[in-house]
Design a protein around this motif. Structure first.
Motif, PDB file in Angstrom:
ATOM      1  N   TRP A   1      33.971  39.608  43.510  1.00  0.00           N
ATOM      2  CA  TRP A   1      34.703  40.051  42.318  1.00  0.00           C
ATOM      3  C   TRP A   1      36.206  39.870  42.516  1.00  0.00           C
ATOM      4  O   TRP A   1      36.903  39.389  41.628  1.00  0.00           O
ATOM      5  N   LEU A   2      36.708  40.247  43.694  1.00  0.00           N
ATOM      6  CA  LEU A   2      38.133  40.089  43.971  1.00  0.00           C
ATOM      7  C   LEU A   2      38.510  38.614  44.076  1.00  0.00           C
ATOM      8  O   LEU A   2      39.576  38.200  43.617  1.00  0.00           O
TER       9      LEU A   2
ATOM     10  N   SER B   1      37.033  29.132  46.017  1.00  0.00           N
ATOM     11  CA  SER B   1      35.658  29.374  45.599  1.00  0.00           C
ATOM     12  C   SER B   1      35.295  28.687  44.292  1.00  0.00           C
ATOM     13  O   SER B   1      34.142  28.641  43.927  1.00  0.00           O
ATOM     14  N   ASN B   2      36.265  28.150  43.575  1.00  0.00           N
ATOM     15  CA  ASN B   2      35.997  27.586  42.255  1.00  0.00           C
ATOM     16  C   ASN B   2      36.057  26.068  42.329  1.00  0.00           C
ATOM     17  O   ASN B   2      37.120  25.486  42.365  1.00  0.00           O
TER      18      ASN B   2
ATOM     19  N   GLY C   1      25.008  42.735  49.232  1.00  0.00           N
ATOM     20  CA  GLY C   1      25.427  44.122  49.337  1.00  0.00           C
ATOM     21  C   GLY C   1      26.663  44.374  48.499  1.00  0.00           C
ATOM     22  O   GLY C   1      27.276  43.461  47.954  1.00  0.00           O
ATOM     23  N   TRP C   2      27.045  45.618  48.410  1.00  0.00           N
ATOM     24  CA  TRP C   2      28.175  45.976  47.569  1.00  0.00           C
ATOM     25  C   TRP C   2      29.477  45.404  48.115  1.00  0.00           C
ATOM     26  O   TRP C   2      30.380  45.101  47.348  1.00  0.00           O
TER      27      TRP C   2
ATOM     28  N   ARG D   1      44.458  36.285  44.356  1.00  0.00           N
ATOM     29  CA  ARG D   1      45.260  37.029  45.326  1.00  0.00           C
ATOM     30  C   ARG D   1      45.846  38.318  44.767  1.00  0.00           C
ATOM     31  O   ARG D   1      45.865  39.342  45.483  1.00  0.00           O
ATOM     32  N   PRO D   2      46.322  38.352  43.516  1.00  0.00           N
ATOM     33  CA  PRO D   2      46.868  39.633  43.011  1.00  0.00           C
ATOM     34  C   PRO D   2      45.846  40.774  43.044  1.00  0.00           C
ATOM     35  O   PRO D   2      46.199  41.922  43.324  1.00  0.00           O
ATOM     36  N   ALA D   3      44.586  40.473  42.799  1.00  0.00           N
ATOM     37  CA  ALA D   3      43.558  41.516  42.840  1.00  0.00           C
ATOM     38  C   ALA D   3      43.391  42.043  44.261  1.00  0.00           C
ATOM     39  O   ALA D   3      43.222  43.250  44.474  1.00  0.00           O
TER      40      ALA D   3
END
Length: 148
Positions: A23-24, A69-70, A15-16, A29-31
């Protein structure tokens, strides 16, 4: 985890909200903080909800969400562990010998490439000089014919 495994781990049609979260997370964290501030500016309950979510999911005070996540970052860090001694003397000797051999092969290959570049450059320069002398001879021959 490789790219194929990461692709398979994602849901087929997120979902969106999940896409926005991913995406964030990719931007860190800055995003998340920018999204929260914009949420407070445009509609304060959204900013408050983002703040609560960031605290609840430990995105605000934990390690950066990008590192969570990476997995490629963790694999990069593990590469430094390859240089530490393992405690097994025979394996460490084999590893050092193999690394020395690979460094020698890399050095030899780089020297080969350098000789190849020099040979190509010399061939191109020789071709240029031949064309230049041929052109000069042709001009001299035309000048002699015109004078005669």
């Amino acid at each position: 985890m490789n790219a194929a495994a990461q692709y398979q781990a994602r849901p087929a049609n997120p979902g969106w909200l999940k896409r926005a979260e991913a995406w964030l997370d990719e931007r860190g964290r800055p995003a998340w903080i920018v999204a929260m501030v914009l949420g407070f500016i445009f509609f304060w309950p959204i900013g408050l909800a983002l703040l609560a979510y960031m605290i609840w999911s430990k995105r605000m005070f934990g390690k950066s969400c990008r590192h969570r996540s990476n997995s490629s970052t963790n694999a990069y860090r593990q590469g430094f562990n390859a240089m530490r001694p393992s405690g097994n003397a025979a394996f460490d000797a084999y590893k050092m010998d193999t690394l020395r051999r690979l460094e020698d092969e890399q050095k030899n290959f780089e020297e080969f490439l350098q000789r190849l570049r020099e040979a190509r450059d010399k061939a191109e320069f020789d071709q240029f000089m031949d064309e230049r002398s041929r052109t000069a001879r042709e001009v001299e021959d035309e000048d002699r014919k015109e004078d005669a």
